[in-house]
Write a protein that holds these residues in place. Sequence first.
Motif, PDB file in Angstrom:
ATOM      1  N   GLY A   1    -109.567  15.541  74.897  1.00 49.03           N
ATOM      2  CA  GLY A   1    -109.926  15.611  76.310  1.00 49.03           C
ATOM      3  C   GLY A   1    -111.352  15.120  76.512  1.00 49.03           C
ATOM      4  N   VAL A   2    -112.254  15.515  75.610  1.00 48.88           N
ATOM      5  CA  VAL A   2    -113.641  15.057  75.660  1.00 48.88           C
ATOM      6  C   VAL A   2    -113.703  13.551  75.459  1.00 48.88           C
ATOM      7  N   VAL A   3    -112.913  13.066  74.484  1.00 50.12           N
ATOM      8  CA  VAL A   3    -112.913  11.634  74.174  1.00 50.12           C
ATOM      9  C   VAL A   3    -112.544  10.836  75.416  1.00 50.12           C
ATOM     10  N   ALA A   4    -111.492  11.275  76.099  1.00 55.78           N
ATOM     11  CA  ALA A   4    -110.993  10.548  77.264  1.00 55.78           C
ATOM     12  C   ALA A   4    -112.084  10.414  78.317  1.00 55.78           C
ATOM     13  N   ARG A   5    -112.992  11.406  78.401  1.00 54.53           N
ATOM     14  CA  ARG A   5    -113.981  11.377  79.469  1.00 54.53           C
ATOM     15  C   ARG A   5    -115.181  10.504  79.167  1.00 54.53           C
ATOM     16  N   ILE A   6    -115.514  10.349  77.885  1.00 49.89           N
ATOM     17  CA  ILE A   6    -116.808   9.698  77.633  1.00 49.89           C
ATOM     18  C   ILE A   6    -116.773   8.480  76.718  1.00 49.89           C
ATOM     19  N   ALA A   7    -115.693   8.269  75.940  1.00 48.23           N
ATOM     20  CA  ALA A   7    -115.770   7.284  74.865  1.00 48.23           C
ATOM     21  C   ALA A   7    -115.648   5.853  75.346  1.00 48.23           C
ATOM     22  N   ASP A   8    -116.396   4.934  74.694  1.00 46.93           N
ATOM     23  CA  ASP A   8    -116.124   3.509  74.815  1.00 46.93           C
ATOM     24  C   ASP A   8    -115.091   3.120  73.768  1.00 46.93           C
ATOM     25  N   ARG A   9    -115.372   3.563  72.541  1.00 45.75           N
ATOM     26  CA  ARG A   9    -114.443   3.301  71.442  1.00 45.75           C
ATOM     27  C   ARG A   9    -114.171   4.608  70.716  1.00 45.75           C
ATOM     28  N   VAL A  10    -113.049   4.651  69.986  1.00 49.75           N
ATOM     29  CA  VAL A  10    -112.660   5.871  69.298  1.00 49.75           C
ATOM     30  C   VAL A  10    -112.281   5.549  67.859  1.00 49.75           C
ATOM     31  N   ALA A  11    -112.673   6.421  66.937  1.00 52.12           N
ATOM     32  CA  ALA A  11    -112.159   6.345  65.570  1.00 52.12           C
ATOM     33  C   ALA A  11    -111.485   7.683  65.292  1.00 52.12           C
ATOM     34  N   VAL A  12    -110.205   7.646  64.909  1.00 58.17           N
ATOM     35  CA  VAL A  12    -109.487   8.875  64.593  1.00 58.17           C
ATOM     36  C   VAL A  12    -109.545   9.071  63.083  1.00 58.17           C
ATOM     37  N   MET A  13    -109.986  10.241  62.659  1.00 52.88           N
ATOM     38  CA  MET A  13    -110.120  10.496  61.214  1.00 52.88           C
ATOM     39  C   MET A  13    -109.077  11.491  60.746  1.00 52.88           C
ATOM     40  N   TYR A  14    -108.582  11.242  59.544  1.00 59.02           N
ATOM     41  CA  TYR A  14    -107.670  12.205  58.934  1.00 59.02           C
ATOM     42  C   TYR A  14    -107.908  12.210  57.424  1.00 59.02           C
ATOM     43  N   ALA A  15    -108.112  13.375  56.852  1.00 58.03           N
ATOM     44  CA  ALA A  15    -108.294  13.536  55.407  1.00 58.03           C
ATOM     45  C   ALA A  15    -109.315  12.560  54.829  1.00 58.03           C
ATOM     46  N   GLY A  16    -110.457  12.455  55.478  1.00 59.44           N
ATOM     47  CA  GLY A  16    -111.549  11.661  54.930  1.00 59.44           C
ATOM     48  C   GLY A  16    -111.432  10.165  55.150  1.00 59.44           C
ATOM     49  N   GLN A  17    -110.449   9.749  55.964  1.00 63.23           N
ATOM     50  CA  GLN A  17    -110.301   8.320  56.227  1.00 63.23           C
ATOM     51  C   GLN A  17    -110.179   8.082  57.723  1.00 63.23           C
ATOM     52  N   VAL A  18    -110.532   6.858  58.150  1.00 65.86           N
ATOM     53  CA  VAL A  18    -110.247   6.472  59.530  1.00 65.86           C
ATOM     54  C   VAL A  18    -108.793   6.005  59.562  1.00 65.86           C
ATOM     55  N   VAL A  19    -107.949   6.624  60.395  1.00 71.60           N
ATOM     56  CA  VAL A  19    -106.542   6.212  60.426  1.00 71.60           C
ATOM     57  C   VAL A  19    -106.254   5.281  61.607  1.00 71.60           C
ATOM     58  N   GLU A  20    -107.086   5.352  62.623  1.00 71.10           N
ATOM     59  CA  GLU A  20    -106.885   4.421  63.740  1.00 71.10           C
ATOM     60  C   GLU A  20    -108.193   4.260  64.489  1.00 71.10           C
ATOM     61  N   THR A  21    -108.513   3.035  64.862  1.00 69.33           N
ATOM     62  CA  THR A  21    -109.691   2.822  65.690  1.00 69.33           C
ATOM     63  C   THR A  21    -109.364   1.804  66.769  1.00 69.33           C
ATOM     64  N   ALA A  22    -109.801   2.103  67.979  1.00 72.42           N
ATOM     65  CA  ALA A  22    -109.482   1.240  69.108  1.00 72.42           C
ATOM     66  C   ALA A  22    -110.428   1.563  70.249  1.00 72.42           C
ATOM     67  N   SER A  23    -110.385   0.724  71.291  1.00 73.21           N
ATOM     68  CA  SER A  23    -111.122   1.078  72.492  1.00 73.21           C
ATOM     69  C   SER A  23    -110.448   2.315  73.076  1.00 73.21           C
ATOM     70  N   ALA A  24    -111.206   3.097  73.839  1.00 73.04           N
ATOM     71  CA  ALA A  24    -110.651   4.339  74.367  1.00 73.04           C
ATOM     72  C   ALA A  24    -109.390   4.055  75.184  1.00 73.04           C
ATOM     73  N   GLN A  25    -109.433   2.993  75.943  1.00 68.42           N
ATOM     74  CA  GLN A  25    -108.298   2.660  76.799  1.00 68.42           C
ATOM     75  C   GLN A  25    -107.049   2.371  75.953  1.00 68.42           C
ATOM     76  N   ASP A  26    -107.201   1.513  74.937  1.00 70.39           N
ATOM     77  CA  ASP A  26    -106.058   1.155  74.088  1.00 70.39           C
ATOM     78  C   ASP A  26    -105.513   2.369  73.369  1.00 70.39           C
ATOM     79  N   LEU A  27    -106.410   3.235  72.907  1.00 68.48           N
ATOM     80  CA  LEU A  27    -105.963   4.365  72.109  1.00 68.48           C
ATOM     81  C   LEU A  27    -105.085   5.298  72.939  1.00 68.48           C
ATOM     82  N   PHE A  28    -105.481   5.506  74.181  1.00 62.76           N
ATOM     83  CA  PHE A  28    -104.702   6.437  74.994  1.00 62.76           C
ATOM     84  C   PHE A  28    -103.442   5.788  75.549  1.00 62.76           C
ATOM     85  N   SER A  29    -103.479   4.471  75.815  1.00 67.98           N
ATOM     86  CA  SER A  29    -102.299   3.845  76.408  1.00 67.98           C
ATOM     87  C   SER A  29    -101.333   3.350  75.339  1.00 67.98           C
ATOM     88  N   ASP A  30    -101.846   3.012  74.156  1.00 72.66           N
ATOM     89  CA  ASP A  30    -100.971   2.420  73.149  1.00 72.66           C
ATOM     90  C   ASP A  30    -101.312   2.938  71.749  1.00 72.66           C
TER      91      ASP A  30
END
Lengths: 305, 332
Positions: B216-245
């Motif tokens: 929810g915080v990410v949606a309000r402020i991010a330009d870009r997002v990196a999603v981390m899981y178990a010490g790795q980045v599993v997905e990175t995209a612009s905030a818009q792309d990440l939420f829509s696709d």
Amino acid sequence: MLVFIFRRLLVALSVAITVSIVSFMLLHLSGDLAISIAGPESTAEQVEQIRIDFGLDKPMVYQYFDWLWSAVQLDFGRSYYFQDTVMSLISDRLPVTLTLGGLALGLATVIAIPLGVIAAIKQDTWIDRLALTIAVIGQAMPSFWFGLTLIVVFAVNLHWLPAGGNETWQHFVLPAIALGYYAMPAMMRLTRTGMLEVLNSDYIRTARSKGLNESSVIFKHALRNAVIPVVALAAVELGFMLGGSVVIESVFSLKGLGQLAWDAITRNDYPVVQAVVLIIAVFYILLTFLADVINAMLDPRLRVR
Amino acid sequence: MKRILDVKNLQVSLPTPNGDLRAVRGIDLHVNKGEMLCIVGESGCGKSMTSMALMGLLPKRAEVTADAMQFDGMDLLSLSKKERNQVRGMRMSMIFQEPMTSLNPSYTLGNQLCEGIIKHKKVSKDEAKKRAVYLLECAGVPYPEKRLDQYPHQLSGGLRQRVMIAMALMCEPDLIIADEPTTALDVTIQAQILRLIRELQQEFGTAVIFITHDLGVVARIADRVAVMYAGQVVETASAQDLFSDPQHPYTKGLLNCIPVPGKTLPGSHLESIPGVVPSLIGELKGCAFENRCSVSIGECCYRSPSLENHLGSEDHQVRCSIATASSFREAV
């Protein structure tokens, strides 16, 4: 801050009054003073005479206020045993004990705090272990034995320093070392524990994140917060050394307050015992008050209480 | 766009009695000038470890390696201790999660606000104080002049976090790392602090790495997002792309966990991701998310996926064999 000091002073005063009542009562509850002063071979008339001479026939409350009023004017009466006033006995002995205690505490602080800081920074290295070893030896070794060892090495064999007496500053070196080494370990360990705790705290991480020098992180941000319990401990230790240094005073034949108290107790010299108890108690109260004020200066959160 | 921070293959491991805890396992990150990058992930995914490694604040026993850790053209890992101190604090600063304990109780706020700038920029005490008052005002602290002589315990948690934000801005840094700065605060204060960080970031053009577990915080402020899981980045995209696709099953799972007003009916079951994060001690076989993944196939158990471009775009990358395969089919 002024309000804080004023409130602490009130507390200190009420403690002092309580102590004076207790020390007064202790002696009067330990038996009929007139009989013990007169001795076992005295007649009933002699005991009665002594009772009147020493004012022991008056009501207890009257006796207490009479004694307190004189005590406030530093008049503790005459010693039963020594042919002198109690005050002149004490003013002879007190400087010796104060010098010894002050030197010992100074020595202990100067060694304990840096050693504790280094041990905390170098936790689990050989430096840390060495510091802990020094502390354990100090805690385990009886002070009279360490005192005797110092005399054997530095006075008897090397002739560097005098073995006993209190004429010059050199006479205070060995006893101060013996007493200081006894007081040092607890302070050093408390410094080390405090530093370890503080160095793991969030505000030290903040200080580091500002890119400050390591020395500024340790001395400005960490030590000030870690040293607070050490100040309180130092006050208690100095109080203890004033009253309880009788062992070291005997080993080094220092004519201090501890020796005087011991002599007075073994000879039923009640005015001296009372005065010594009261003076040591007052010093304790003053030291605690001083420690509170120092700590309030170090940590603003303590000022509001 | 010019990159202020460029990290390649960052690894952090901590020795434990049961073996090395590999908290960060080869992270590639970059932050552009003046950009807000959000790092999202659940507890223990290595996001705080990453931020501490970037600041150089990890304990000595932690082992930090990277193929590259470039900050504005400087290699952070090869700097001397003194140079690193100069960069940290002056050019990059940090806002922490715990406003209640992050300020030194024994010094005034003025002292703590000014000490950094006095050391790094050699300004006078008065100039430093002037800037502190200005920034406290920017950070929405009432009576800023009065605050300089106050101690941390005289302020509420929300105000203390505002002071921390002002402190982070003192030296005009190029990059601020904010590690869950709103987690410890009340919800109402959270929203204010978020808005404040976003506003100040845009006003001063500072790049921000914002670490959070809250999409929810990410949606309000991010330009870009990196999603981390178990010490790795599993997905990175612009905030818009990440939420829509969203492409990675973990990202999709996280998005499903958020109730959407109007769509999630009252009393209906709220989605969660089954299972727990794998232990980070030693090597992981195959995909780290395989045991919790709803679409995993046999291959996922033994093949570790790499971070691949989605639909041929460098701006959207995903670490999932299945997502990459379907993206490949779509492209063809």
